[in-house]
Write an enzyme that holds these catalytic residues in place. Structure first.
Site, short mmCIF file in Angstrom:
data_model
loop_
_atom_site.label_atom_id
_atom_site.label_comp_id
_atom_site.label_asym_id
_atom_site.label_seq_id
_atom_site.Cartn_x
_atom_site.Cartn_y
_atom_site.Cartn_z
N CYS A 99 0.84 -1.20 0.00
CA CYS A 99 0.00 0.00 0.00
C CYS A 99 0.88 1.25 0.00
O CYS A 99 1.85 1.33 0.75
CB CYS A 99 -0.91 0.00 1.23
SG CYS A 99 -2.12 1.34 1.22
N ARG A 122 -13.10 1.68 -4.48
CA ARG A 122 -12.55 1.55 -3.12
C ARG A 122 -11.72 2.78 -2.77
O ARG A 122 -11.60 3.15 -1.60
CB ARG A 122 -11.70 0.29 -3.08
CG ARG A 122 -11.19 -0.14 -1.72
CD ARG A 122 -10.22 -1.29 -1.89
NE ARG A 122 -9.95 -1.98 -0.63
CZ ARG A 122 -10.36 -3.20 -0.34
NH1 ARG A 122 -11.08 -3.86 -1.21
NH2 ARG A 122 -10.05 -3.76 0.81
#
Length: 520
Positions: free
Chosen positions: A344, A439
């Site tokens: 991430c 998302r």
């Protein structure tokens, strides 16, 4: 005596959460920044209990959940997680129809009473049955035979389902009803498995027990292999996570889907989640990178209004305000973590995100007030991280740890004599183009400019989920033993923390040696 000696001397150094984190409020802390102090213990690791409650109707036997990522959790991973006592969250980066099928595969995997067994009609040809087996990839070839009203006519045995008999009708080959052993559904009682076990013991050579109602209509099917597996499970320390009907538990992720006008697509969300509930899903996760938002809150409200008893997970957030908001909207469990995952890049791209242990502490105070569960999501690389996370949460969600497992989606590739599997963040460009852009608040259309918040990578293949979980569970139990905690509640109440310097971090790992064999 030993348990209480010199507590006043220790207390300035090793502090409980409510003292430690406020005193360190000016700096964000993550797993390697802290360590837990040992306590007097009479608890052996093997005697610890790892069961956890995430909602009134959702209990797990181990506090570990596989992440709703498209390179981590589909049906194979969810089945493996549930068999070990945990939970898998099936990702939503696939067509809705396929997600429904993935849930069905989990819910129909090795359970006691199959209430909707695959059946055939007497007018079908055996060739049609062979075609159905091939198309559906069934691992069995024996089928109940019923008429148009569902009444049991007999059993089609597997030894006649062969290509040489393809042009014969089922009616010619079936074992007649009079020769088929059955049991009335009323005789199953409160423990169908125990009753079926008794039946199979009394009837030598029978492997399938057909269940009928008072009108001789087929009600269900119980197989000997399922009964034997469930019986063995009851002897295991960590039993599979099952629902009230002995099916494996399974979760599915959904997004705050919007229509062409940018409004929340309530009808589509309700229709899809309704389909998941019909398939038996045990929990829905409304997953986005920024859970403290109107879209996520409205989605949770819509689902809570429509499905009063359905456990709902929502996230992700890193603040007490975010926890309170989602709890007020109707969530039962909140995912904590923005940017800690190994793939991430949210903190780099967007400049936001809180180190995980500080985020967990601030969120845990609100969660305790609102009586909701916390799930630590991301950043976990070893069992010690899980122990630390569980001092402030009810369970952990792991992605990278499971991405290299055999059960994770994706092919194995060989590079330089080593084997790897693909692992990518749901914020990576490839994942967003496949469907997860919502998302992160972007459009799915690849021609639109997007800001990727994840990378594509490889994880070294690490074998089965069983093997990985065995190591993680062993580490969790060891940590609990050091703290004298018999269960997770005691772990949370007894934890004492101290900060660790960079030199202390180096000291914690193997050093000043030539390593011959790793701890894995």
């Amino acid at each position: 005596m030993a348990a209480t000696r010199n507590p006043d001397f220790d207390s300035p150094f090793y502090q409980p959460a409510d003292k430690f984190f406020p005193e360190n409020h000016r700096v964000g802390l993550t797993f390697d920044d802290i360590t837990l102090a040992t306590l007097y213990s009479e608890i052996l690791p093997r005697d610890t209990h790892l069961d956890t409650k995430l909602a009134d109707s959702l209990h797990l036997n181990i506090p570990v959940i596989s992440s709703d990522m498209d390179t981590v959790t589909e049906s194979r991973m969810a089945i493996a997680m549930a068999l070990n006592g945990g939970l898998g969250l099936i990702h939503y980066n696939l067509p809705e129809r396929e997600q429904l099928s993935e849930v069905s595969r989990v819910k129909n995997h090795v359970h006691g009473l199959i209430q909707e067994p695959i059946k055939v009609s007497p007018d079908q040809f055996i060739g049609d049955v062979l075609g159905m087996i091939e198309n559906k990839k069934f691992g069995f070839s024996t089928f109940p035979v019923v008429d148009g009203k569902g009444k049991l006519l007999g059993l089609l045995p597997g030894h006649v389902v062969k290509p040489r008999y393809a042009k014969r009708k089922v009616a010619e080959a079936l074992q007649p009803r009079a020769q088929v052993q059955t049991i009335n559904q009323k005789e199953l009682g409160k423990d169908p498995i125990a009753r079926a076990d008794k039946f199979f013991t009394e009837h030598l050579g029978i492997h399938k027990l057909l269940v009928v109602d008072d009108k001789d209509k087929l009600y269900g099917l119980i197989t000997l292999s399922d009964v034997e597996r469930i019986t063995q499970e009851r002897l295991a320390q960590f039993k599979p996570a099952r629902d009230a009907r002995f099916r494996l538990v399974c979760g599915a992720a959904v997004s705050a889907t919007r229509n062409a006008f940018g409004e929340l697509d309530r009808d589509r969300i309700l229709t899809h989640v309704g389909g998941l509930v019909e398939r038996g899903v045990d929990v829905i996760a409304v997953s986005t990178a920024h859970g403290h938002s109107k879209g996520v809150g409205d989605t949770v409200k819509v689902l809570r209004d429509a499905f009063k008893d359905l456990p709902i997970i929502a996230g992700n957030v890193t603040s007490a305000a975010g926890v309170e908001y989602l709890a007020d909207c109707g969530a039962d469990a909140i995912k904590i973590g923005q940017g800690p995952g190994s793939i991430c890049t949210t903190r780099i791209v967007a400049g936001v995100g809180i180190p995980q242990m500080t985020a967990l502490y601030t969120c845990s105070r609100a969660a305790e007030k609102k009586k909701v569960s916390l799930l630590s999501d991301g950043g976990i690389t070893k069992s010690g991280d899980i122990v630390k996370a569980l001092t402030l949460s009810q369970a952990v969600i792991c992605g990278g740890i499971f991405a290299g497992c055999n059960e994770a989606p994706g092919d194995v590739v060989e590079i330089g004599g080593k084997f790897y599997k693909q692992y990518r963040g749901m914020g990576s460009l490839a994942a967003m183009r496949a469907g997860s852009a919502a998302r992160y608040g972007h459009e799915k259309n690849p021609t639109q400019k997007v800001a990727p918040e994840g990378v594509e990578a490889l994880k070294e293949a690490c074998g089965s989920v069983d093997r990985v979980l065995a190591q993680l569970i062993g580490g969790i139990q060891s940590g609990m033993g050091y703290l004298g905690a018999k269960n997770l509640g005691q772990l949370r109440s007894q934890a004492r923390y101290i900060r660790v310097s960079p030199a202390g971090m180096r000291e914690a790992a193997p050093h000043d040696v030539v390593e011959l064999k790793t701890g894995n």
